[in-house]
Design a protein around this motif. Structure first.
Motif, PDB file in Angstrom:
ATOM      1  N   ARG A  11      47.112  38.458  36.351  1.00  0.00           N
ATOM      2  CA  ARG A  11      45.996  37.573  36.644  1.00  0.00           C
ATOM      3  C   ARG A  11      45.552  36.799  35.405  1.00  0.00           C
ATOM      4  NH1 ARG A  11      41.897  38.106  40.222  1.00  0.00           N
ATOM      5  NH2 ARG A  11      42.376  40.289  40.640  1.00  0.00           N
ATOM      6  N   GLY A  44      42.684  28.647  39.474  1.00  0.00           N
ATOM      7  CA  GLY A  44      42.880  29.089  40.849  1.00  0.00           C
ATOM      8  C   GLY A  44      43.578  30.433  40.934  1.00  0.00           C
ATOM      9  N   ILE A  45      44.590  30.628  40.112  1.00  0.00           N
ATOM     10  CA  ILE A  45      45.307  31.911  40.115  1.00  0.00           C
ATOM     11  C   ILE A  45      44.383  33.036  39.680  1.00  0.00           C
ATOM     12  CG2 ILE A  45      47.146  33.208  38.964  1.00  0.00           C
ATOM     13  CD1 ILE A  45      48.757  30.603  38.906  1.00  0.00           C
ATOM     14  N   TYR A  46      43.593  32.806  38.639  1.00  0.00           N
ATOM     15  CA  TYR A  46      42.678  33.834  38.145  1.00  0.00           C
ATOM     16  C   TYR A  46      41.674  34.253  39.224  1.00  0.00           C
ATOM     17  CZ  TYR A  46      39.125  36.126  35.285  1.00  0.00           C
ATOM     18  OH  TYR A  46      38.223  37.036  34.764  1.00  0.00           O
ATOM     19  N   ALA A  47      41.195  33.284  39.998  1.00  0.00           N
ATOM     20  CA  ALA A  47      40.179  33.584  41.010  1.00  0.00           C
ATOM     21  C   ALA A  47      40.769  34.092  42.318  1.00  0.00           C
ATOM     22  CB  ALA A  47      39.333  32.334  41.275  1.00  0.00           C
ATOM     23  N   ALA A  48      42.026  33.704  42.626  1.00  0.00           N
ATOM     24  CA  ALA A  48      42.575  33.980  43.957  1.00  0.00           C
ATOM     25  C   ALA A  48      43.239  35.345  44.071  1.00  0.00           C
ATOM     26  CB  ALA A  48      43.576  32.887  44.336  1.00  0.00           C
ATOM     27  N   LEU A  49      43.805  35.875  42.995  1.00  0.00           N
ATOM     28  CA  LEU A  49      44.493  37.164  43.098  1.00  0.00           C
ATOM     29  C   LEU A  49      43.514  38.256  43.501  1.00  0.00           C
ATOM     30  CD1 LEU A  49      46.934  37.110  40.031  1.00  0.00           C
ATOM     31  CD2 LEU A  49      47.498  36.893  42.453  1.00  0.00           C
TER      32      LEU A  49
END
Length: 274
Positions: A11, A44-49
């Motif tokens: 993440r 987005g990746i940091y928040a979505a995982l």
């Protein structure tokens, strides 16, 4: 390191890589829009995982500063120093290139901070009536009270950065799990298994310490040496009120009477057979 801890590292490492790509790519070959898209994708990746699923009633380690602050510091340090290092080594020469190479040293702080964040997010302990479950870096181990070799009470003392390191980093060894409250002085419970594994927990973090001690006593384990005789007596009294006293053997006279009746019944049965 378990799957959840690896996911927590991913993440943070993957967005950092995208941020560095956006900055370095924007310097060399990317457009401003492409660089911004890389940074947006990183956020987005940091928040979505998915976040780790912490069981209810679990006790988590104390983190100073909070995880979000650690992550923000890690992203800032990593994005700045990794970008300078890669740009300098590729485009500069002489002493400037050497300085750019040295930027990799402060940049390495970012993965360390991310490891700390992953540890905080994937480490906790949960107590049951017959034992506890210790989770560290996503790897869980269930320990039964009756399987323990010994339980000690120790005063854990440290100051300044040492206290922060011990409470935040925890244990570095695979056979030792540590969960501290972040204070410079804390009273800890140290659970020891026969195979040498130890589990150290700040007593101040345990939500109902007396109930834990009652369950330890109920499991037949010797209470820690640091508990006074008066406290032992109170713990056993409360255990007897909650679960009843130990099973008592019937009086000797009742045993003899039961044996006599059984012998008479057996004798009558044999006589009827003849």
């Amino acid at each position: 390191m378990g799957k959840t801890a690896k996911l927590e590292l991913l993440r943070r490492i993957l967005p950092l890589g995208l941020c560095v790509l956006g900055i370095v790519g924007g310097y060399f070959f990317m457009s401003v829009l492409s660089s911004l898209l890389c940074i947006i994708a990183a956020a987005g990746i940091y928040a979505a995982l998915p976040r780790p699923n912490v069981p209810s009633g679990s006790v988590k380690p104390v983190c100073h500063p909070p995880v979000l602050v650690l992550d923000a510091i890690g992203f800032a340090i990593g994005a700045v120093f990794f970008s300078i290092a890669f740009i300098g080594m590729a485009d500069w020469s002489g002493g400037a290139a050497l300085i750019a190479l040295l930027c990799l040293a402060p940049a390495s702080i970012a993965p360390l901070l991310f490891t700390v964040s992953a540890r905080q997010e994937t480490s906790w302990v949960r107590f049951f009536s017959n034992g506890f479950e210790f989770t560290q870096f996503g790897r869980r181990v269930r320990v039964m009270y009756e399987d323990l070799k010994k339980i000690d009470i120790r005063l854990w003392q440290a100051s300044g950065w040492a206290a922060w390191f011990q409470s935040t980093i925890g244990s570095l060894g695979p056979r030792s799990a540590v969960l501290l409250n972040g204070a410079e002085t804390t009273t800890t419970l140290v659970f020891k298994r026969p195979d040498g594994a130890t589990f150290t927990i700040s007593s101040e973090l345990v939500p109902d310490l007396q109930r834990v001690l009652i369950n330890i006593d109920r499991a037949g384990m010797e209470l820690p040496d640091g508990i006074s005789e008066y406290q032992r007596k109170k713990i056993r009294q409360r255990r007897e009120r909650m679960y009843g006293g130990p099973p008592q053997e019937p009086p000797q006279s009742e045993q003899k009477e039961g044996a006599r009746i059984a012998a008479l019944i057996e004798h009558a049965r044999r006589s009827a057979g003849h």
